[in-house]
Design a protein around this motif. Structure first.
Motif, PDB file in Angstrom:
ATOM      1  N   UNK A  84       0.819  -1.211   0.000  1.00  0.00           N
ATOM      2  CA  UNK A  84       0.000   0.000   0.000  1.00  0.00           C
ATOM      3  C   UNK A  84       0.855   1.264   0.000  1.00  0.00           C
ATOM      4  N   UNK A  85       1.861   1.400   0.878  1.00  0.00           N
ATOM      5  CA  UNK A  85       2.669   2.625   0.841  1.00  0.00           C
ATOM      6  C   UNK A  85       3.333   2.862  -0.521  1.00  0.00           C
ATOM      7  N   UNK A  86       3.859   1.817  -1.121  1.00  0.00           N
ATOM      8  CA  UNK A  86       4.487   1.960  -2.434  1.00  0.00           C
ATOM      9  C   UNK A  86       3.465   2.363  -3.484  1.00  0.00           C
ATOM     10  N   UNK A  87       2.270   1.806  -3.387  1.00  0.00           N
ATOM     11  CA  UNK A  87       1.210   2.137  -4.345  1.00  0.00           C
ATOM     12  C   UNK A  87       0.784   3.601  -4.201  1.00  0.00           C
ATOM     13  N   UNK A  88       0.640   4.057  -2.967  1.00  0.00           N
ATOM     14  CA  UNK A  88       0.299   5.464  -2.741  1.00  0.00           C
ATOM     15  C   UNK A  88       1.396   6.364  -3.294  1.00  0.00           C
ATOM     16  N   UNK A  89       2.652   6.020  -3.016  1.00  0.00           N
ATOM     17  CA  UNK A  89       3.765   6.835  -3.487  1.00  0.00           C
ATOM     18  C   UNK A  89       3.817   6.895  -5.007  1.00  0.00           C
ATOM     19  N   UNK A  90       3.481   5.792  -5.658  1.00  0.00           N
ATOM     20  CA  UNK A  90       3.499   5.766  -7.112  1.00  0.00           C
ATOM     21  C   UNK A  90       2.505   6.727  -7.741  1.00  0.00           C
ATOM     22  N   UNK A  91       1.386   6.967  -7.066  1.00  0.00           N
ATOM     23  CA  UNK A  91       0.349   7.858  -7.578  1.00  0.00           C
ATOM     24  C   UNK A  91       0.468   9.258  -6.989  1.00  0.00           C
ATOM     25  N   UNK A  92       0.809   9.345  -5.701  1.00  0.00           N
ATOM     26  CA  UNK A  92       0.797  10.614  -4.965  1.00  0.00           C
ATOM     27  C   UNK A  92       2.106  10.771  -4.183  1.00  0.00           C
ATOM     28  N   UNK A  93       3.217  10.987  -4.859  1.00  0.00           N
ATOM     29  CA  UNK A  93       4.509  11.026  -4.155  1.00  0.00           C
ATOM     30  C   UNK A  93       4.651  12.175  -3.170  1.00  0.00           C
ATOM     31  N   UNK A  94       3.883  13.239  -3.345  1.00  0.00           N
ATOM     32  CA  UNK A  94       3.999  14.408  -2.470  1.00  0.00           C
ATOM     33  C   UNK A  94       2.868  14.517  -1.455  1.00  0.00           C
ATOM     34  N   UNK A  95       2.059  13.474  -1.333  1.00  0.00           N
ATOM     35  CA  UNK A  95       0.899  13.521  -0.441  1.00  0.00           C
ATOM     36  C   UNK A  95       1.341  13.669   1.016  1.00  0.00           C
ATOM     37  N   UNK A  96       0.534  14.384   1.791  1.00  0.00           N
ATOM     38  CA  UNK A  96       0.745  14.498   3.226  1.00  0.00           C
ATOM     39  C   UNK A  96       0.002  13.360   3.920  1.00  0.00           C
ATOM     40  N   UNK A  97       0.691  12.650   4.790  1.00  0.00           N
ATOM     41  CA  UNK A  97       0.136  11.481   5.459  1.00  0.00           C
ATOM     42  C   UNK A  97      -0.129  11.808   6.921  1.00  0.00           C
ATOM     43  N   UNK A  98      -1.279  11.386   7.427  1.00  0.00           N
ATOM     44  CA  UNK A  98      -1.658  11.629   8.818  1.00  0.00           C
ATOM     45  C   UNK A  98      -1.962  10.290   9.479  1.00  0.00           C
ATOM     46  N   UNK A  99      -1.366  10.089  10.643  1.00  0.00           N
ATOM     47  CA  UNK A  99      -1.555   8.834  11.381  1.00  0.00           C
ATOM     48  C   UNK A  99      -1.982   9.166  12.799  1.00  0.00           C
ATOM     49  N   UNK A 100      -3.089   8.556  13.249  1.00  0.00           N
ATOM     50  CA  UNK A 100      -3.564   8.737  14.620  1.00  0.00           C
ATOM     51  C   UNK A 100      -3.169   7.530  15.448  1.00  0.00           C
ATOM     52  N   UNK A 101      -2.644   7.794  16.625  1.00  0.00           N
ATOM     53  CA  UNK A 101      -2.186   6.727  17.514  1.00  0.00           C
ATOM     54  C   UNK A 101      -2.962   6.773  18.824  1.00  0.00           C
ATOM     55  N   UNK A 102      -3.626   5.681  19.119  1.00  0.00           N
ATOM     56  CA  UNK A 102      -4.379   5.515  20.358  1.00  0.00           C
ATOM     57  C   UNK A 102      -3.643   4.504  21.242  1.00  0.00           C
ATOM     58  N   UNK A 103      -3.855   4.564  22.542  1.00  0.00           N
ATOM     59  CA  UNK A 103      -3.299   3.542  23.424  1.00  0.00           C
ATOM     60  C   UNK A 103      -3.435   2.179  22.731  1.00  0.00           C
ATOM     61  N   UNK A 104      -2.323   1.487  22.450  1.00  0.00           N
ATOM     62  CA  UNK A 104      -2.396   0.257  21.647  1.00  0.00           C
ATOM     63  C   UNK A 104      -3.292  -0.818  22.237  1.00  0.00           C
ATOM     64  N   UNK A 105      -3.365  -0.888  23.576  1.00  0.00           N
ATOM     65  CA  UNK A 105      -4.232  -1.890  24.208  1.00  0.00           C
ATOM     66  C   UNK A 105      -5.695  -1.499  24.018  1.00  0.00           C
ATOM     67  N   UNK A 106      -6.020  -0.240  24.260  1.00  0.00           N
ATOM     68  CA  UNK A 106      -7.395   0.213  24.063  1.00  0.00           C
ATOM     69  C   UNK A 106      -7.810   0.062  22.607  1.00  0.00           C
ATOM     70  N   UNK A 107      -6.875   0.333  21.691  1.00  0.00           N
ATOM     71  CA  UNK A 107      -7.192   0.175  20.274  1.00  0.00           C
ATOM     72  C   UNK A 107      -7.475  -1.277  19.940  1.00  0.00           C
TER      73      UNK A 107
END
Length: 279
Positions: A84-107
């Motif tokens: 998936x990351x490689x596929x996104x980069x192939x189409x949208x190399x300059x895209x801004x990526x956002x990742x949300x992190x929650x307490x891993x156990x609660x998640x």
């Protein structure tokens, strides 16, 4: 023909059950941001909607905005959907990526409850952690491993990491950081509630949920507005609530132990303390 510019400049890549729906709605209400008609396009996953093609993907975005975006937590399941990351980069190399992190156990627990409510898992808590379902949930909570898959293709400065607890406590401050990151103006977001689809998912009949996410139905997305989609979900949420079994302290402790090394690595990678986490 749909203009090429109708492609995302930002993608919320995950994590699942960590506030992506809330963030999607905050972004959708920004006057300069055109979010995808459906929250989770799952476009860069070949077994999902990639076969529908670029014209389908572009049809998810209405013209007239400064920047476009989408939010698909499946993009942070690199153990399931490789490439998936490689596929996104192939189409949208300059895209801004956002990742949300929650307490891993609660998640992990929320993921289990969600899977039970949607009928995709029926494993009892005592059998969960070593089952295939449980292993998937553990991997999805290994944030450093998920993010490192993106850092093989994108520079660190194209990735913005959000603490779920901060989003809950001070959404305005988080959104100010997000819009600064993607390059649009700040705006007032006070009064927008925390959002998720867990309650309606728990009451959507199984056959409706399968149809809802089917590739055949997705072909008609360009004809269905976001508000119409939300109304349909509410109208169809008529089944009895399928409340998930309780996850006890012993299982939580084992999950915490297994996730501790990755949580340590993720703190170092992100530079954030995550003081409220139990791992």
């Amino acid at each position: 023909m749909i203009p090429t510019r109708l492609l995302p400049g930002l993608i919320v890549v995950g994590a699942m059950r960590a506030g992506t729906t809330t963030l999607y709605h905050h972004l959708s209400n920004h006057p300069e941001i055109g979010m995808s008609r459906m929250k989770e396009t799952d476009f860069f996953v070949p077994k999902m909607n990639f076969p529908l093609g670029m014209s389908w993907y572009q049809s998810q975005f209405d013209p007239g905005y400064s920047i476009y975006g989408e939010a698909s937590p499946s993009y942070a399941m690199c153990h399931l959907w490789r490439g998936v990351p490689a596929r996104i980069h192939g189409v949208l190399p300059n895209v801004r990526l956002i990742f949300l992190a929650r307490d891993p156990v609660d998640r992990f627990v929320s993921h289990y409850q969600h899977a039970w409510n949607t009928g995709t898992a029926r494993v009892q808590p005592a059998d969960l952690i070593d089952s295939q379902v449980g292993q998937n949930m553990l991997e999805t909570s290994r944030y450093a491993r998920q993010i490192n898959a993106y850092l093989e293709h994108f520079p660190r400065e194209q990735l913005f990491i959000i603490d779920f607890d901060q989003l809950s406590r001070d959404p305005q401050a988080v959104m100010d950081g997000v819009v600064d990151f993607v390059g649009v103006s700040r705006c007032e977001i006070a009064g927008i509630p925390t959002r998720n689809d867990a309650a309606s998912n728990a009451r959507l009949p199984g056959f409706v949920q399968r149809a809802w996410r089917s590739r055949g139905l997705r072909r008609f997305d360009r004809y269905i507005s976001r508000s119409a989609r939300d109304r349909a979900r509410n109208l169809l949420s008529v089944a009895p609530n399928r409340g998930a079994p309780e996850v006890g302290a012993e299982l939580r402790a084992e999950v915490s132990e297994r996730l501790a090394p990755d949580a340590h690595a993720f703190r170092a990678l992100s530079g954030l303390p995550f003081d409220d986490w139990q791992v």
